[in-house]
Design an enzyme around this catalytic site. Structure first.
Site, PDB file in Angstrom:
ATOM      1  N   CYS A  16      26.685  21.554 -36.651  1.00  0.00           N
ATOM      2  CA  CYS A  16      26.880  20.516 -37.671  1.00  0.00           C
ATOM      3  C   CYS A  16      27.200  21.213 -38.996  1.00  0.00           C
ATOM      4  O   CYS A  16      27.629  22.375 -38.989  1.00  0.00           O
ATOM      5  CB  CYS A  16      25.665  19.593 -37.770  1.00  0.00           C
ATOM      6  N   ASN A  36      23.140  22.771 -40.333  1.00  0.00           N
ATOM      7  CA  ASN A  36      22.237  23.302 -39.295  1.00  0.00           C
ATOM      8  C   ASN A  36      20.765  23.057 -39.654  1.00  0.00           C
ATOM      9  O   ASN A  36      19.889  23.850 -39.309  1.00  0.00           O
ATOM     10  CB  ASN A  36      22.495  24.793 -39.020  1.00  0.00           C
ATOM     11  N   CYS A  56      19.786  19.331 -39.809  1.00  0.00           N
ATOM     12  CA  CYS A  56      19.468  17.974 -39.328  1.00  0.00           C
ATOM     13  C   CYS A  56      19.962  17.756 -37.896  1.00  0.00           C
ATOM     14  O   CYS A  56      19.182  17.791 -36.950  1.00  0.00           O
ATOM     15  CB  CYS A  56      20.071  16.907 -40.250  1.00  0.00           C
ATOM     16  N   ARG A  57      21.263  17.521 -37.733  1.00  0.00           N
ATOM     17  CA  ARG A  57      21.778  17.075 -36.429  1.00  0.00           C
ATOM     18  C   ARG A  57      21.777  18.155 -35.359  1.00  0.00           C
ATOM     19  O   ARG A  57      21.321  17.926 -34.242  1.00  0.00           O
ATOM     20  CB  ARG A  57      23.197  16.498 -36.603  1.00  0.00           C
ATOM     21  N   SER A  58      22.300  19.346 -35.664  1.00  0.00           N
ATOM     22  CA  SER A  58      22.416  20.350 -34.582  1.00  0.00           C
ATOM     23  C   SER A  58      21.078  20.979 -34.178  1.00  0.00           C
ATOM     24  O   SER A  58      20.879  21.234 -32.984  1.00  0.00           O
ATOM     25  CB  SER A  58      23.488  21.405 -34.887  1.00  0.00           C
ATOM     26  N   ASP A  80      26.041  11.902 -40.571  1.00  0.00           N
ATOM     27  CA  ASP A  80      25.217  12.819 -41.348  1.00  0.00           C
ATOM     28  C   ASP A  80      24.060  12.028 -41.970  1.00  0.00           C
ATOM     29  O   ASP A  80      24.284  11.120 -42.763  1.00  0.00           O
ATOM     30  CB  ASP A  80      26.111  13.417 -42.439  1.00  0.00           C
TER      31      ASP A  80
HETATM   32  P1  4NP Z   1      23.349  18.491 -41.024  1.00  0.00           P
HETATM   33  O1  4NP Z   1      23.023  17.637 -42.337  1.00  0.00           O
HETATM   34  O2  4NP Z   1      24.811  18.913 -41.127  1.00  0.00           O
HETATM   35  O3  4NP Z   1      23.131  17.506 -39.927  1.00  0.00           O
HETATM   36  O4  4NP Z   1      22.414  19.653 -40.994  1.00  0.00           O
HETATM   37  C1  4NP Z   1      23.287  18.111 -43.629  1.00  0.00           C
HETATM   38  C2  4NP Z   1      22.413  19.005 -44.211  1.00  0.00           C
HETATM   39  C3  4NP Z   1      22.661  19.464 -45.495  1.00  0.00           C
HETATM   40  C4  4NP Z   1      23.776  19.030 -46.191  1.00  0.00           C
HETATM   41  C5  4NP Z   1      24.649  18.150 -45.579  1.00  0.00           C
HETATM   42  C6  4NP Z   1      24.406  17.693 -44.294  1.00  0.00           C
HETATM   43  N1  4NP Z   1      24.004  19.497 -47.498  1.00  0.00           N
HETATM   44  O5  4NP Z   1      24.991  19.043 -48.111  1.00  0.00           O
HETATM   45  O6  4NP Z   1      23.236  20.337 -48.011  1.00  0.00           O
END
Ligand code: 4NP
Length: 151
Positions: free
Chosen positions: A7, A10, A12-14, A123
């Site tokens: 994602c 790294n 939340c989702r992955s 997201d």
């Molecule tokens: P992820 O979520 O891609 O599912 O880990 C996010 C985590 C952090 C950010 C964006 C999405 N960020 O902009 O910091």
């Protein structure tokens, strides 16, 4: 078989997908290698987002040992399949592909549960608790389908 889930951050989702897949691999005694990475360098070395950890815990999935790392070109050599959470991750990963063989390893994670629909795992970072539960359900269903298809 080595599977990488990717994602943006790294956190939340992955890592959730990694934790769920590891849980299912253990439950079914399979010999799959699972890892996750982010296309960005924003959260390298960090534990998953506390909201993701909390939500996963409700479903008996422990994400606490996981730490964020960035996707690297070498991951195309290490892994057989690279699943991305959204179309932006897809573009970022494909930009690093060196050849067609690299590109063919990459697909959207939800194409496992919703073939050819090119659906995204949204997201959840800037949303509320409902977003995290929605992500959990989407990722859980696709993970179960993936494990079913592999044994
Ligand atoms: P992820 O979520 O891609 O599912 O880990 C996010 C985590 C952090 C950010 C964006 C999405 N960020 O902009 O910091």
């Amino acid at each position: 078989m080595k599977i990488l889930v990717v994602c943006l951050g790294n956190i939340c989702r992955s890592p959730l997908a990694e934790g769920i897949l590891l849980h299912l691999v253990k439950e079914k005694n399979l010999s799959l290698i699972i890892d996750s990475a982010g296309t960005s360098d924003y959260h390298i070395g960090q534990a998953p987002d506390a909201r993701t950890v909390e939500n996963a815990k409700k479903h008996k999935i422990d994400l606490s040992p996981l730490r964020a790392r960035q996707f690297i070109e070498k991951d195309f050599d290490t892994f057989d399949k690279i699943y991305v959470m959204d179309k932006s991750n897809l573009q970022n990963v494909l930009k690093l592909a060196r050849n067609d063989s690299d590109k063919q390893k990459v697909d959207l994670f939800l194409n496992i549960s919703h073939p050819n629909q090119n659906m995204e795992v949204p997201d959840p970072y800037y949303g509320g608790e409902k977003g995290f539960e929605n992500v959990f359900q989407l990722v859980w269903n696709a993970s179960e389908e993936l494990i079913k298809s592999l044994h």
